[in-house]
Design an enzyme around this catalytic site. Structure first.
Site, PDB file in Angstrom:
ATOM      1  N   CYS A 288     -89.568  17.783  73.072  1.00 28.82           N
ATOM      2  CA  CYS A 288     -89.487  18.831  72.008  1.00 28.82           C
ATOM      3  C   CYS A 288     -90.687  19.040  71.666  1.00 28.82           C
ATOM      4  CB  CYS A 288     -88.703  19.538  70.802  1.00 28.82           C
ATOM      5  SG  CYS A 288     -86.519  18.751  71.654  1.00 28.82           S
TER       6      CYS A 288
ATOM      7  N   HIS B 170     -90.834  21.190  61.793  1.00 26.69           N
ATOM      8  CA  HIS B 170     -90.107  20.436  63.285  1.00 26.69           C
ATOM      9  C   HIS B 170     -87.930  21.672  63.130  1.00 26.69           C
ATOM     10  CE1 HIS B 170     -88.860  19.242  67.228  1.00 26.69           C
ATOM     11  NE2 HIS B 170     -87.776  18.655  67.227  1.00 26.69           N
TER      12      HIS B 170
ATOM     13  N   GLU C 197     -87.470  14.423  58.248  1.00 27.60           N
ATOM     14  CA  GLU C 197     -88.839  14.742  58.589  1.00 27.60           C
ATOM     15  C   GLU C 197     -89.169  15.228  57.221  1.00 27.60           C
ATOM     16  OE1 GLU C 197     -88.821  18.705  60.598  1.00 27.60           O
ATOM     17  OE2 GLU C 197     -91.054  18.671  60.615  1.00 27.60           O
TER      18      GLU C 197
ATOM     19  N   LYS D  58     -87.429  28.131  63.899  1.00 22.60           N
ATOM     20  CA  LYS D  58     -85.959  27.547  64.281  1.00 22.60           C
ATOM     21  C   LYS D  58     -84.760  28.163  64.388  1.00 22.60           C
ATOM     22  CE  LYS D  58     -87.507  23.424  66.677  1.00 22.60           C
ATOM     23  NZ  LYS D  58     -88.586  23.157  66.075  1.00 22.60           N
TER      24      LYS D  58
ATOM     25  N   HIS E 113     -84.265  26.727  68.755  1.00 23.81           N
ATOM     26  CA  HIS E 113     -85.148  25.101  69.907  1.00 23.81           C
ATOM     27  C   HIS E 113     -84.756  25.837  70.909  1.00 23.81           C
ATOM     28  CE1 HIS E 113     -86.807  22.099  69.609  1.00 23.81           C
ATOM     29  NE2 HIS E 113     -85.979  21.200  69.406  1.00 23.81           N
TER      30      HIS E 113
ATOM     31  N   PHE F 234     -87.347  13.502  71.009  1.00 25.59           N
ATOM     32  CA  PHE F 234     -86.253  12.580  71.471  1.00 25.59           C
ATOM     33  C   PHE F 234     -86.983  11.841  72.431  1.00 25.59           C
ATOM     34  CE2 PHE F 234     -81.877  14.918  71.912  1.00 25.59           C
ATOM     35  CZ  PHE F 234     -81.723  14.693  70.086  1.00 25.59           C
TER      36      PHE F 234
END
Length: 403
Positions: A162, A294, A305, A326, A331, A390
């Site tokens: 991502c 994010h 975050e 998002k 996403h 990830f």
């Protein structure tokens, strides 16, 4: 050090088929998440997605070209054409083809063609399409862009889940700064909504069944999206000499890796990437007015975050507008950072911050100003765009208003 500016942007996403449409819908906080169409909903626990709808490939490509293109490469080409058109660049002049790079991020590459090949192999006659490899390979979008424009500088893909888009854009920034090239086409593309991949995300128990609600108490997880955004990056003096319209200065980028867990987010890793972006851009923390987070709406990402932002900015964190778009475009994995850069550029140019849509009640673990549901006018001279992937891969972009 050579300065880098953005002189063109193009996009296609669930919000619309060009960059202005995507920005308008982000600013309105209008969610494009809806019942999934690419996959039979009855086999899914979370039957929603942010899909690109009303898209006709034959409106963009003839049959011969289309045979070579996975949906992900189509999205990249549609976006690049818009970006190059806006920039006004002519690759035939001044040896520009040799002085241009193409760097495109994607997390899964030609997933639609991969799924089709599997269906034919295991469910039909066992024969796969002869162009499967050239459609599936992760570098296909970058290669197709280089072919489209006859660009003979460096061209390659960046694959970092991502964070792919932000890593690609950061690489392009460094190549222009370092003098390897004068121009780069860079961004990200993804077309990941297939049965196999959607079921795989379901198996991780991270998909929301209602909608995407970043940072709020009722968040239940992420919603898959798809699309692409491609930008024209250009050395500042090169852009100025030809009288190009400058959308923003690409001031810096920061990258880090957690080196700890394959899926659990790390406050320290995220904070390191943010600090490095500020340092690379030579921006004081107090200069940041907006952060496109994010913000996946998963239980662990959002508070992690939030803590990372607070760790870096201290008391100034309470004055920064932070939102996750998002909630409206889903996403889009490897394309996420590129789509979200449109929000950051829009905030700079229109002095308005897009909201975090679908927000209900605050979560005590997420204690920043998330601009809930309604866009806000405010002064934004510099902005960040966060991507945390990830694998513990973090990439943060820093932009500021062009002088």
């Amino acid at each position: 050090m050579r300065r880098v500016v953005i002189t063109g942007m193009g996009a296609i996403s669930a919000l619309g088929h060009d960059a202005p449409s995507c920005w308008r819908e982000m600013l309105a906080g209008r969610s494009a998440i809806g019942p999934i169409q690419a996959v039979a909903a009855e086999v899914l626990r979370a039957p929603i997605a942010a899909e690109v709808r009303g898209y006709d490939p034959l409106a963009h490509f003839d049959d011969k070209r289309l045979a070579l293109l996975d949906r992900v490469s189509q999205f990249a080409l549609v976006s690049a054409r818009e970006a190059v058109r806006q920039s006004g660049l002519d690759f035939e002049t001044d040896g520009l083809r040799d002085r241009t790079a193409v760097i495109v991020g994607t997390a899964v590459g030609g997933e639609t063609s991969n799924a089709e090949a599997s269906r034919r192999l295991y469910g039909e006659n066992g024969r796969v399409h002869p162009f499967t490899i050239v459609r599936v390979m992760a570098n296909a979008p970058a290669c197709q862009l280089s072919i489209e424009y006859g660009v003979t500088g460096p061209a390659f893909a960046v694959v970092s889940a991502c964070a792919s888009s932000n890593h690609a854009l950061a690489q392009a920034l460094q190549m222009i700064r370092g003098g390897s090239v004068d121009v780069a086409l860079s961004g990200g593309a993804e077309a990941c909504i297939t049965l196999g991949l959607t079921k795989a995300w379901e198996a991780m128990r991270v998909l929301a069944e209602d909608t995407c609600r970043p940072f709020c108490l009722q968040r239940r997880g992420l919603v898959l999206g798809e699309g692409a955004a491609i930008f024209v990056l250009e050395e500042y003096e090169h852009a100025r000499r030809r009288g190009a319209t400058i959308l923003a200065e690409f001031a810096g980028a920061g990258m880090s890796s957690d080196a700890s867990d394959i899926v659990l987010p790390s406050q320290a890793g995220a904070a390191n990437a943010i600090r490095r972006a500020l340092a690379d851009a030579r921006l004081a923390p107090e200069s940041i007015g907006y952060i496109n987070a994010h913000g996946t709406a998963t239980p662990l990402n959002d508070p992690t975050e939030s803590r990372a932002i607070r760790e870096v900015f201290g008391a100034h964190a309470d004055t920064i507008a932070v939102s996750s778009t998002k909630a409206v475009h889903g996403h889009a994995l490897g394309a996420a950072g590129a789509l979200e850069l449109i929000a950051a550029i829009g905030a700079l140019n229109e002095q308005a911050v897009p909201p975090t849509a679908n927000f209900i009640d605050p979560d005590p673990q997420c204690d920043l100003d998330y601009v809930p549901n309604i866009a806000r006018e405010r002064r934004v001279d510099a902005a960040l765009s966060n991507s945390f992937a990830f694998g513990g891969l973090n990439a943060v972009l820093a932009i500021r208003r062009a002088e």
